[in-house]
Design a protein around this motif. Structure first.
Motif, PDB file in Angstrom:
ATOM      1  N   ARG A 152      26.598  74.477  52.403  1.00  0.00           N
ATOM      2  CA  ARG A 152      25.349  75.357  52.660  1.00  0.00           C
ATOM      3  C   ARG A 152      24.528  75.187  51.380  1.00  0.00           C
ATOM      4  O   ARG A 152      25.467  75.472  50.349  1.00  0.00           O
ATOM      5  CB  ARG A 152      25.536  76.392  52.904  1.00  0.00           C
ATOM      6  CG  ARG A 152      26.252  76.704  54.557  1.00  0.00           C
ATOM      7  CD  ARG A 152      26.488  78.108  54.951  1.00  0.00           C
ATOM      8  NE  ARG A 152      26.994  78.166  56.299  1.00  0.00           N
ATOM      9  CZ  ARG A 152      27.575  79.358  57.082  1.00  0.00           C
ATOM     10  NH1 ARG A 152      27.133  80.512  56.320  1.00  0.00           N
ATOM     11  NH2 ARG A 152      28.076  79.114  58.080  1.00  0.00           N
ATOM     12  N   VAL A 153      23.224  75.255  51.126  1.00  0.00           N
ATOM     13  CA  VAL A 153      22.624  74.933  50.156  1.00  0.00           C
ATOM     14  C   VAL A 153      21.127  76.022  50.445  1.00  0.00           C
ATOM     15  O   VAL A 153      20.829  76.155  51.426  1.00  0.00           O
ATOM     16  CB  VAL A 153      22.197  73.418  49.701  1.00  0.00           C
ATOM     17  CG1 VAL A 153      23.390  72.916  49.285  1.00  0.00           C
ATOM     18  CG2 VAL A 153      21.252  72.769  50.786  1.00  0.00           C
ATOM     19  N   THR A 154      20.770  76.735  49.406  1.00  0.00           N
ATOM     20  CA  THR A 154      19.562  77.301  49.302  1.00  0.00           C
ATOM     21  C   THR A 154      18.555  76.766  48.293  1.00  0.00           C
ATOM     22  O   THR A 154      19.297  76.386  47.216  1.00  0.00           O
ATOM     23  CB  THR A 154      19.486  78.882  49.444  1.00  0.00           C
ATOM     24  OG1 THR A 154      20.204  79.091  48.057  1.00  0.00           O
ATOM     25  CG2 THR A 154      20.299  79.462  50.513  1.00  0.00           C
ATOM     26  N   GLN A 155      17.232  76.828  48.190  1.00  0.00           N
ATOM     27  CA  GLN A 155      16.397  76.641  47.325  1.00  0.00           C
ATOM     28  C   GLN A 155      15.313  77.656  46.967  1.00  0.00           C
ATOM     29  O   GLN A 155      14.710  77.890  48.231  1.00  0.00           O
ATOM     30  CB  GLN A 155      15.858  75.147  47.342  1.00  0.00           C
ATOM     31  CG  GLN A 155      14.895  74.835  46.318  1.00  0.00           C
ATOM     32  CD  GLN A 155      14.403  73.425  46.433  1.00  0.00           C
ATOM     33  OE1 GLN A 155      13.785  73.038  47.509  1.00  0.00           O
ATOM     34  NE2 GLN A 155      14.239  72.581  45.548  1.00  0.00           N
ATOM     35  N   THR A 156      14.993  78.140  45.932  1.00  0.00           N
ATOM     36  CA  THR A 156      14.007  79.243  45.927  1.00  0.00           C
ATOM     37  C   THR A 156      13.036  78.309  44.694  1.00  0.00           C
ATOM     38  O   THR A 156      13.430  78.269  43.850  1.00  0.00           O
ATOM     39  CB  THR A 156      14.338  80.601  45.431  1.00  0.00           C
ATOM     40  OG1 THR A 156      15.376  81.119  46.300  1.00  0.00           O
ATOM     41  CG2 THR A 156      13.371  81.417  45.044  1.00  0.00           C
ATOM     42  N   GLN A 157      11.749  78.497  45.401  1.00  0.00           N
ATOM     43  CA  GLN A 157      10.543  77.811  44.402  1.00  0.00           C
ATOM     44  C   GLN A 157       9.633  78.772  44.308  1.00  0.00           C
ATOM     45  O   GLN A 157       9.338  79.464  45.255  1.00  0.00           O
ATOM     46  CB  GLN A 157      10.224  76.613  45.126  1.00  0.00           C
ATOM     47  CG  GLN A 157      11.289  75.573  44.974  1.00  0.00           C
ATOM     48  CD  GLN A 157      10.503  74.347  45.789  1.00  0.00           C
ATOM     49  OE1 GLN A 157      10.094  74.396  46.911  1.00  0.00           O
ATOM     50  NE2 GLN A 157      10.611  73.091  45.100  1.00  0.00           N
ATOM     51  N   VAL A 158       9.021  79.215  43.242  1.00  0.00           N
ATOM     52  CA  VAL A 158       7.613  79.471  42.999  1.00  0.00           C
ATOM     53  C   VAL A 158       6.641  78.589  43.060  1.00  0.00           C
ATOM     54  O   VAL A 158       6.677  77.545  42.301  1.00  0.00           O
ATOM     55  CB  VAL A 158       7.759  80.549  41.697  1.00  0.00           C
ATOM     56  CG1 VAL A 158       6.264  80.998  41.337  1.00  0.00           C
ATOM     57  CG2 VAL A 158       8.877  81.427  41.601  1.00  0.00           C
ATOM     58  N   ILE A 159       5.537  78.815  43.881  1.00  0.00           N
ATOM     59  CA  ILE A 159       4.346  77.872  44.043  1.00  0.00           C
ATOM     60  C   ILE A 159       3.208  78.566  43.356  1.00  0.00           C
ATOM     61  O   ILE A 159       2.946  79.965  43.411  1.00  0.00           O
ATOM     62  CB  ILE A 159       4.117  77.519  45.449  1.00  0.00           C
ATOM     63  CG1 ILE A 159       4.045  78.638  46.419  1.00  0.00           C
ATOM     64  CG2 ILE A 159       5.284  76.774  45.817  1.00  0.00           C
ATOM     65  CD1 ILE A 159       3.608  78.120  47.790  1.00  0.00           C
ATOM     66  N   THR A 160       2.417  77.814  42.593  1.00  0.00           N
ATOM     67  CA  THR A 160       1.157  78.313  42.059  1.00  0.00           C
ATOM     68  C   THR A 160       0.327  77.218  42.221  1.00  0.00           C
ATOM     69  O   THR A 160       0.508  76.003  41.566  1.00  0.00           O
ATOM     70  CB  THR A 160       1.197  78.678  40.786  1.00  0.00           C
ATOM     71  OG1 THR A 160       2.100  79.754  40.779  1.00  0.00           O
ATOM     72  CG2 THR A 160      -0.144  79.290  40.200  1.00  0.00           C
ATOM     73  N   ALA A 161      -0.875  76.997  43.173  1.00  0.00           N
ATOM     74  CA  ALA A 161      -1.760  75.797  43.040  1.00  0.00           C
ATOM     75  C   ALA A 161      -3.224  76.492  43.693  1.00  0.00           C
ATOM     76  O   ALA A 161      -2.947  76.843  44.812  1.00  0.00           O
ATOM     77  CB  ALA A 161      -1.147  74.755  44.045  1.00  0.00           C
ATOM     78  N   GLN A 162      -4.101  75.823  43.190  1.00  0.00           N
ATOM     79  CA  GLN A 162      -5.415  76.275  43.640  1.00  0.00           C
ATOM     80  C   GLN A 162      -5.485  77.489  44.071  1.00  0.00           C
ATOM     81  O   GLN A 162      -6.185  77.970  45.331  1.00  0.00           O
ATOM     82  CB  GLN A 162      -5.818  75.082  44.703  1.00  0.00           C
ATOM     83  CG  GLN A 162      -5.549  73.760  44.396  1.00  0.00           C
ATOM     84  CD  GLN A 162      -5.754  72.740  45.741  1.00  0.00           C
ATOM     85  OE1 GLN A 162      -5.743  73.034  46.422  1.00  0.00           O
ATOM     86  NE2 GLN A 162      -5.926  71.357  45.064  1.00  0.00           N
TER      87      GLN A 162
END
Length: 177
Positions: A152-162
């Protein structure tokens, strides 16, 4: 009467001590996070993506949430000991978008046919995936479970665009075939 009580306590204590599990006699070996131990065919059994975004419209912050849930999985991923993988198959993805109290739901069939490379960091309990397609995702994933049968895997990303900022949390679960 007093000697009977002492004898009873002695027998009880002896029976408790003799039934105690001897941890020194049992060795359990951990399933180490290595490419060799990961190598093999795994079925995708679970997928969720949760997105919370905030944007400003005329100076007013507007928050939207997106939840994508996979189902009806017919997907296999083959991890190889040389650090490569291939993933093929399809699944149903149901996406729910909520903006300002309004909800819209869509369903689509996702077809996977891609490959790439991966590298493991046993100390950090992470896997870095670099794929040829966009469907599986790429980047660093935290390994939340790894044993002989489950991965099992998880990914947390912070997005900032436009002008949009937010968080994306993705979770995949695989079962060894």
């Amino acid at each position: 009467m007093k000697s009977t009580k002492i004898l009873l306590i002695f027998i009880l204590a002896l029976s408790v001590l003799s039934c105690k599990k001897n941890d020194d006699d049992t060795e359990t070996s951990a399933f180490l996070l290595t490419a060799e131990n990961l190598a093999g065919t795994h079925a995708l059994t679970f997928l969720t993506v949760d997105v919370e975004e905030t944007t400003e419209i005329n100076g007013i912050p507007v928050t939207s949430t997106i939840t994508a849930v996979g189902s009806t999985f017919q997907v296999e991923i083959i991890f190889r000991a040389d650090g490569t993988y291939v993933i093929e198959g399809q699944y149903l993805l149901t996406t729910t978008v909520t903006v300002a109290g309004q909800t819209e739901m869509t369903t689509e069939i996702i077809v996977l046919d891609e490959g790439g490379t991966f590298s493991l960091d046993a100390n950090e309990q992470t896997i870095f995936i670099s794929g040829s397609g966009d469907e599986l995702g790429s980047g660093t994933f935290d390994i939340t479970l790894f044993n002989e049968t489950d991965f099992r895997v998880t990914q947390t990303q912070v997005i900032t665009a436009q002008g949009v900022s937010g968080d994306v949390i993705t979770e995949y679960r695989f079962e060894r075939l």
